[in-house]
Write a protein that holds these residues in place. Structure first.
Motif: not given
Length: 520
Positions: A371-377, A390-396, A431-438
């Motif tokens: 939720s913190l990452v979503d709010e920050t996005m 583009t931001v890709l979020v992957d929460q394990k 290609e501009r991509i940011i991948k966020i893994a939790i």
């Protein structure tokens, strides 16, 4: 070796003593052997020993004692060999005993003398080493005589005075009088370079008016403290004011106050640098808050656009329903309810934004990292759309909530995302991509890894990535990553940055699930 080796003058003295001893030994032997004197003449060989010890070594002294004893026996045999009686035998025994006792005493005295010479030599070497260290060290050092000052302060204390500052305020001349009691015994070259040759010899010259830190020194002497250390301002010969770290070690023996070692270390430049760093950090904190507010303002405008637009549409619809004949009140009610709903949504958006900026936001709270990452996005949505990122979020699965300060983590994320966007902009990445893994790497921590598709971190920048004032941007201040790391470390976390094997930079935020009390 029988006789001592000395310089030319010492050799002359040795020769004189040796000749006198030989002459006296010959005279004693003659009188004892060839005259009719019946006294214990051989005892006079003791005087020969006393003269010989001035010029002989320990071995020489034993040889001379043996020679004197032999002369005594020869004289006894020559004069009383055939008609020896008790008296002559007793005189012989007394003479030999006197020689033995004298020899032992002289040997003991020689041992003590040699030990004293050794101690004196060691003392001279120690003094030479001390003087060499004192003169050659780059720390400003003084030897000062505080004996008169201590005597004065002890007398003042005997009068019932325990607070020298209060006493000095009541008697303004006390400070100047006490300074006048201090005598400079010696000062090294570093002290002269720091203050100048004139000031280094006179405490009156380099002490600034109204300098109450000296009263703290006097108080330390009065209270019997062994060490005093504090920062003091001093005045050099050229009129420059310097901030120095003053350190004084007071001896335990009151008699040793005539040679007290005082050191000064110039910390002026260090204090100026620390002040500049603190000011820069304060400015950067303001800038960071301003940037956060700017991002929040853009997000606020974007988020409020939809509910406010919906309110306008529903209001127009409500007016149309009212213009009907007869008015459709049921439809009017539905439009009014939708307006209320959209107004409440706008209010919630504003309240959430205010919550991020309020002092209460500095309190620890349980946070869901997804939720913190979503709010920050959401806060960064405008910037991400502008740059085409583009931001890709992957929460394990199984990642627990953490106890942290929400606004701090959001500021770190905003900074890292902004850096990634700017790096990809400057590199012109198609290609501009940011991948966020939790994920949860172990039972005590969670990890947020942020990877971009930019050019990565250069080899030169890797070692200085988190150093204050280091930046690769033309307009950067070089404090963002340093503050991000400090923010996380203050809560028991960690921030690292490196290059990903498949390209781009990757930054990992390692956070404790339950921070320790000292970090909370």
């Amino acid at each position: 070796m029988i006789f001592r080796v000395r310089d030319v003058e010492g050799s002359g003295q040795n020769l004189v003593f040796a000749l006198i001893a030989i002459a006296l030994a010959a005279a004693v032997f003659y009188v004892d052997t060839y005259t009719d004197i019946e006294g214990a003449v051989a005892v006079l060989y003791v005087v020969v020993m006393l003269l010989a010890v001035q010029a002989s070594t320990r071995v020489g002294l034993l040889v001379i004692a043996a020679v004197c004893a032999a002369l005594t026996l020869v004289s006894y045999v020559v004069t009383h060999g055939k008609d020896a009686d008790l008296q002559s035998t007793v005189r012989l025994a007394v003479a030999l005993a006197a020689l033995c006792v004298t020899t032992m005493l002289l040997l003991k005295s020689e041992t003590a003398r040699l030990a004293l010479l050794s101690i004196n030599s060691a003392l001279k070497e120690s003094e030479a080493r001390y003087r060499s260290i004192f003169d050659r060290t780059r720390v400003a050092l003084w030897e000062r005589d505080y004996s008169k000052l201590r005597g004065y302060l002890i007398d003042v204390r005997a009068q019932g005075v325990t607070d020298i500052k209060a006493y000095a305020r009541a008697n303004p001349s006390v400070l100047d009088h006490c300074v006048g009691l201090i005598k400079v015994v010696a000062a090294n070259e570093a002290a002269c370079e720091m203050l100048g040759s004139a000031s280094v010899r006179s405490p009156r010259r380099f002490i600034l008016p109204g300098q109450e830190k000296l009263l703290d020194v006097f108080q330390a002497i009065m209270d019997g403290e062994r060490v005093f250390e504090d920062k003091v301002e001093v005045l050099a010969d050229n009129g420059e004011t310097k901030l120095v770290l003053l350190s004084i070690s007071f001896p335990e023996d009151p008699a040793a106050f005539n040679r007290v070692v005082v050191s000064m270390v110039d910390v002026t430049q260090r204090e100026v640098a620390l002040k500049a760093l603190a000011e820069a950090q304060a400015e950067l904190t303001k800038a960071s808050k301003a940037a956060t507010v700017g991002a929040m303002s853009a997000s606020l405008a974007h988020e409020l656009n939809q509910p406010l637009g919906a309110i306008v549409v529903n209001a127009q619809t409500l007016l149309r329903w009212l213009d009907r004949d007869p008015p459709d009140l049921v439809a009017v009610r539905r439009s009014a309810e939708r307006m209320i709903r959209d107004s409440q949504r706008a209010s919630e958006i504003i309240q959430n934004t205010r919550g991020l900026l309020s002092p209460a936001s500095n309190k620890l709270e349980t946070l869901n990292l997804g939720s913190l990452v979503d709010e920050t996005m959401a806060l960064m949505e405008h910037e991400l759309q502008r740059s085409g990122t583009t931001v890709l979020v992957d929460q394990k699965p199984g990642v627990p909530s953490v106890l942290a300060v929400k606004i701090e983590l959001q500021q770190v994320l905003i900074n890292l995302i902004t850096n990634a966007v700017q790096a990809m902009d400057e590199a012109g990445c198609p290609e501009r991509i940011i991948k966020i893994a939790i994920e949860r790497p172990d039972i005590e921590h969670v990890c947020i890894a942020l990877r971009d598709s930019g050019p990565g971190i250069t080899q030169d920048a890797k070692d200085k990535l988190f150093s204050p004032f280091f930046t690769t941007k033309a307009t950067g201040m070089g404090m963002g990553l340093s503050i991000c790391r400090s923010t996380l470390e203050a809560r028991g976390g960690k921030l690292d940055g490196t290059n990903h094997p498949e390209g781009g930079a990757i930054f990992e935020m390692r956070l404790p699930i339950k921070p320790e009390l000292e970090h909370a």
